[in-house]
Design a protein around this motif. Structure first.
Motif, short mmCIF file in Angstrom:
data_model
loop_
_atom_site.label_atom_id
_atom_site.label_comp_id
_atom_site.label_asym_id
_atom_site.label_seq_id
_atom_site.Cartn_x
_atom_site.Cartn_y
_atom_site.Cartn_z
N GLY A 155 99.67 49.31 76.31
CA GLY A 155 100.63 50.66 76.40
C GLY A 155 99.96 51.75 75.90
O GLY A 155 99.52 51.63 74.81
N ILE A 156 100.32 52.87 76.55
CA ILE A 156 99.58 54.25 76.18
C ILE A 156 100.15 54.59 74.65
O ILE A 156 99.35 54.81 74.02
CB ILE A 156 99.96 55.27 77.06
CG1 ILE A 156 99.07 55.14 78.51
CG2 ILE A 156 99.49 56.68 76.50
CD1 ILE A 156 99.31 56.09 79.55
N THR A 157 101.64 54.44 74.62
CA THR A 157 102.01 55.09 73.11
C THR A 157 101.35 54.07 72.14
O THR A 157 100.75 54.78 71.00
CB THR A 157 103.49 54.54 73.17
OG1 THR A 157 104.09 55.29 74.25
CG2 THR A 157 104.16 55.30 71.91
N GLU A 158 101.31 52.88 71.90
CA GLU A 158 100.72 52.20 70.96
C GLU A 158 99.31 52.39 70.62
O GLU A 158 98.63 52.46 69.75
CB GLU A 158 101.08 50.53 71.05
CG GLU A 158 100.73 50.02 72.30
CD GLU A 158 101.15 48.26 71.97
OE1 GLU A 158 102.06 47.89 72.61
OE2 GLU A 158 100.18 47.61 71.33
N PRO B 262 102.70 61.27 72.58
CA PRO B 262 103.25 60.16 71.63
C PRO B 262 103.20 60.39 70.29
O PRO B 262 104.20 59.69 69.57
CB PRO B 262 102.18 58.88 72.10
CG PRO B 262 101.60 59.24 73.44
CD PRO B 262 101.75 61.09 73.53
N ASP C 137 105.36 52.81 79.04
CA ASP C 137 106.47 53.14 78.39
C ASP C 137 107.24 54.18 78.72
O ASP C 137 106.83 55.32 78.70
CB ASP C 137 105.90 53.30 76.83
CG ASP C 137 105.20 52.26 76.27
OD1 ASP C 137 105.43 50.92 76.76
OD2 ASP C 137 104.16 52.29 75.64
N VAL D 197 109.60 57.37 78.10
CA VAL D 197 109.91 58.29 77.38
C VAL D 197 111.10 59.33 77.65
O VAL D 197 111.58 60.26 76.86
CB VAL D 197 108.75 59.31 76.83
CG1 VAL D 197 107.71 58.28 76.14
CG2 VAL D 197 108.13 59.84 77.98
N VAL E 152 104.86 58.43 79.61
CA VAL E 152 103.65 59.31 79.04
C VAL E 152 103.03 60.09 80.17
O VAL E 152 103.07 61.69 80.16
CB VAL E 152 102.56 58.78 77.96
CG1 VAL E 152 101.71 59.70 77.44
CG2 VAL E 152 103.35 58.14 76.87
#
Lengths: 372, 129
Positions: free
Chosen positions: A31-34, A328, B38, B40, B63
């Motif tokens: 996942g991009i965020t993590e 993020p 994810d 947002v 994102v």
């Protein structure tokens, strides 16, 4: 599609693969965020083997590059890396690149994957014009595309140095090189011979994330085993999606967005890397061609800006978003935009970005978005 | 692996439809949330709006990506889920349990044009191939 030496590793990790400039590349693993958070808080690694390596070598190559690029590459310490911009005659941008001195009269240009073939053609064409322009200059400059022989892994994040030092022996560094690595300054490199391989391993204190980090150039055949060293150590693989978020948060431009054939380095706010005190290709016409400037925007609400969204000041359209994303790290929408030159220089002013049907407020700030 | 739910109907633009009497609950599928990553940002169109097939009924953003929800059915929006604005991540966690809007259908026969679970599963396989 072209595959990097790490392709099988990405597939085994179930990464989401995409076509990036003709290369099958991982856009994200988990996942991009993590992945962004891993790089901001600890350490992560990227497969950047798709980047191009172009050698410009032979007598007179330094002098030629000084004319070809936006800054001089000569007159520096041997381990110093130069970030410079390659321009068209009219001041537009061909590519942005890093220059490594490999040997006396031999330089390696590290270029964007999507631009590599175009760059090689442009450099060869420029060499012809250079010869015509300066017939009295001695030289035997050769341009060689060496990309196929290199893999590249970027290790980035606040813990990157400690990881590199822990793995230094396994990477084949001797005591002296290990000490050099410990004290390596930004934009400096260490070259390490790899027995049995013509190309050296280059450890470069550079990156595209705004964090401390290292880029490791490797003989292609050694790339997977070095990746495995970092992976087994626990370094998290990070995809191109997070890489783009990290560079935007760090205020770094991307070719095709803040620089292009139609966007000059000055418009892209890269003036710091353009030295007008000497003659170089594109320098003469660049100022005249520059009619816009780059600004940085942060969302005042929830809206997320995207590439191509128009920017308004006092109800008048003044520009367009060149890179827009959700950050993020900040938890907000952030963007670069290219606006008219007469746009005020003040920060803290509020503009509007048209997001779908709505006009959403954004504050003008001074980049970077994430400060270290 | 993403899942499909047996008792729902599906649109090619990856919305699911759950029918309760004359009201259609609409959300995005597990396949769609997985493709986006994810989330947002999420937003549903407000109550009271009359919509035709393919009209905008909501938006989601991750994102890197922005995507719209298009109505698979005609009618009037009678409920709009505001909780997705504050917690878009609930869509990643439970795509089939998170509705965007409820639409009072003006022509329930339009449901016949939507896919059942088996057809949608096949459709997703083809899309990811």
């Amino acid at each position: 599609m072209k595959k990097t030496p790490l392709n099988q590793r990405h597939l085994a990790l179930n990464a989401r693969m995409v076509d990036y400039a003709g290369w099958e590349m991982p856009v994200q693993y988990e996942g991009i965020t993590e992945e962004v958070i891993a790089v901001r808080e600890k350490v992560g690694m990227f497969d950047v083997s798709h980047m191009g390596e172009v050698l410009v070598c032979g007598e007179g190559s330094g002098e030629f590059l000084n004319w070809l690029l936006s800054r001089d590459v000569t007159g520096k310490q041997k381990d110093q890396i130069t970030y410079a911009i390659l321009c068209y005659e009219d001041g537009g941008t061909v590519d942005d690149l890093l220059v490594y001195e490999m040997d006396e009269n031999c330089y390696m240009l590290v270029v964007n994957a999507a631009n590599k073939d175009k760059d090689v053609l442009h450099i060869n064409d420029s060499l012809t014009s250079y010869r015509e322009k300066y017939p009295d200059r001695e030289g035997d400059v050769q341009v060689i595309d060496d990309s196929a022989y290199y893999g590249q892994i970027a290790v980035q994040g606040p813990e990157s140095l400690s990881v590199m030092l822990d793995l230094a022996d396994k990477l084949g560094l001797d005591a002296e090189q290990k000490e050099q690595l410990q004290g390596l300054k930004r934009y400096r490199q260490i070259q390490v011979e790899k027995p049995g391989f013509e190309r050296k391993m280059i450890i470069s204190r550079t990156g595209y994330t705004g964090e401390n980090g290292y880029e490791i150039y490797l003989p292609a055949e050694l790339t997977a085993e070095v990746w495995d060293l970092f992976y087994d150590y626990g370094v998290k693989p990070v995809g191109l999606g997070a890489r783009d978020s990290l560079r935007l948060e760090a205020g770094m431009p991307l070719y095709g967005h803040e620089m292009s054939e139609d966007i000059t380095p000055l418009e892209g706010d890269m003036g710091f890397f353009v030295d007008f005190s000497r003659e170089f290709q594109g320098g003469e016409k660049m100022k005249e061609k520059s009619t816009r400037k780059r600004i940085a925007l942060v969302s005042e609400g929830r809206a997320i800006p995207r590439d191509g969204y128009p920017v308004y000041l006092n109800d008048a359209e003044v520009g367009v978003v060149s890179s827009g994303s959700f950050s993020p790290t900040l938890g907000k929408g952030i963007a670069f935009a290219l606006v008219n030159l007469d746009f005020p220089d003040d920060t803290d002013m509020v503009v509007e970005v048209k997001v779908r049907k709505k006009f959403e407020p954004f504050k003008v700030i001074k980049a970077p978005f994430v400060k270290k | 692996m993403t899942t499909v739910k047996e008792d729902l109907r599906y649109a090619k633009t990856h919305e699911w439809v759950k029918v309760e009497g004359n009201v259609a609950w609409i959300g995005i599928t597990d396949f769609a949330q997985d493709q986006l990553g994810d989330l947002v940002y999420a937003e549903a169109e407000p109550v009271g709006e009359e919509v035709e097939i393919d009209d905008l009924i909501g938006s989601v953003e991750s994102v890197k990506m922005a995507s719209d929800l298009f109505s698979p059915i005609s009618g009037k929006i009678v409920e709009s889920n505001e909780s997705i604005e504050d917690e878009p991540e609930q869509i990643n966690e439970d795509a089939f349990g998170t509705w965007f809007v409820k639409i009072e259908m003006s022509d329930p026969s339009q449901l016949d044009d939507l896919m059942d679970a088996a057809a949608y599963e096949k459709f997703c396989e083809e899309e990811s191939a």
